[in-house]
Design a protein around this motif. Sequence first.
Motif, PDB file in Angstrom:
ATOM      1  N   LEU A   1      48.520  35.989  42.950  1.00  0.00           N
ATOM      2  CA  LEU A   1      47.831  35.478  41.766  1.00  0.00           C
ATOM      3  C   LEU A   1      47.359  34.047  41.962  1.00  0.00           C
ATOM      4  N   LYS A   2      48.158  33.228  42.628  1.00  0.00           N
ATOM      5  CA  LYS A   2      47.800  31.826  42.807  1.00  0.00           C
ATOM      6  C   LYS A   2      46.537  31.672  43.623  1.00  0.00           C
TER       7      LYS A   2
ATOM      8  N   ASP B   1      43.615  32.585  41.375  1.00  0.00           N
ATOM      9  CA  ASP B   1      43.375  31.605  40.318  1.00  0.00           C
ATOM     10  C   ASP B   1      42.491  30.458  40.777  1.00  0.00           C
ATOM     11  N   GLU B   2      42.602  30.066  42.029  1.00  0.00           N
ATOM     12  CA  GLU B   2      41.800  28.959  42.552  1.00  0.00           C
ATOM     13  C   GLU B   2      40.307  29.222  42.427  1.00  0.00           C
TER      14      GLU B   2
ATOM     15  N   GLU C   1      39.350  30.451  38.001  1.00  0.00           N
ATOM     16  CA  GLU C   1      39.469  29.415  36.981  1.00  0.00           C
ATOM     17  C   GLU C   1      38.230  28.530  36.918  1.00  0.00           C
TER      18      GLU C   1
ATOM     19  N   SER D   1      34.060  27.061  43.113  1.00  0.00           N
ATOM     20  CA  SER D   1      34.745  27.823  44.147  1.00  0.00           C
ATOM     21  C   SER D   1      33.832  28.046  45.356  1.00  0.00           C
TER      22      SER D   1
ATOM     23  N   ARG E   1      41.083  38.060  35.948  1.00  0.00           N
ATOM     24  CA  ARG E   1      42.277  37.435  35.371  1.00  0.00           C
ATOM     25  C   ARG E   1      43.169  38.500  34.714  1.00  0.00           C
TER      26      ARG E   1
END
Length: 287
Positions: free
Chosen positions: A93-94, A97-98, A101, A106, A130
């Motif tokens: 998930l981390k 998320d980068e 979000e 990105s 998400r």
Amino acid sequence: MQQLLGIGIVLGCVFGGFFIHGGSFHVIWQPVELLIICGAALGSIVLGNPKHVLVEMAGQIKRVVLRKKHGAEFQRQLLLLMYELLITASQGLKALDEHVEAPRQSPLFNRYPLVLEEPKLLAFIVDNFRLMAMGKISAHELEGVLDQEIDAIHEELSQPSKSLHKIGEAMPGFGILAAVLGIVMTMNSVGSGATTGEIAEQVGAAMVGTFIGIFFCYGVLDPLSNVMHQQVKEELSNFESVKVVITTHASGKPPLLAIDAGRRLVQLNTKPSFSQLETWINALQGA
């Protein structure tokens, strides 16, 4: 090019036929009639639609005029973006998320600029990745949520073409309105000592209003609303493709099978073959 050709055929046949029949163009140039008819149509559009529908209508008309379409390159970028997001999601998930979000910052999303130019589709992708990453919703439940969201998006995107179609249907009525006003003015001039020729000219000018209304209905607004409707269908096929990719992956299928499931929903005129998809992915992995 095709739309310009269509406009040329309509104008050439209608006004060319009028000229060949012996008509004079100055007879049908009636700016007051145009003001009445077009003003009534514009006012009705503003009166009958909220601001967000008017903004969306202007955007869709602009895309029709500029002939902006989602071609093969857009589909390549969309499918590869989805593939990279699925690979990233499998890393945790981390890591995902980068990117989701702040997609415009990105590096992953910036490799696919054509997708970034579609804010509604971009928001749909980001929000639902998400949701999928939370891991607290089954594939069946996720599919139901996405179906409801796509239905809402369809309704919103279809409203401008529906409104424009209704105004197109009303154009002959606006034309009759302008013609009636012209006849009223003509009747008033009868008692003012107007000659027979002047009265005939005024009646002819009034009847031009009816012609303008019918012409704008069947020669302009109805085709335009139809193109906008087809444009919305093309745009929604991208949402459907993204939905299938996400739900297929959520059901446990590997990224390649999920991307291929989404590929199958792409419209035929821009749909890549499976071998093309494999070639794109192999090139991405080798980069």
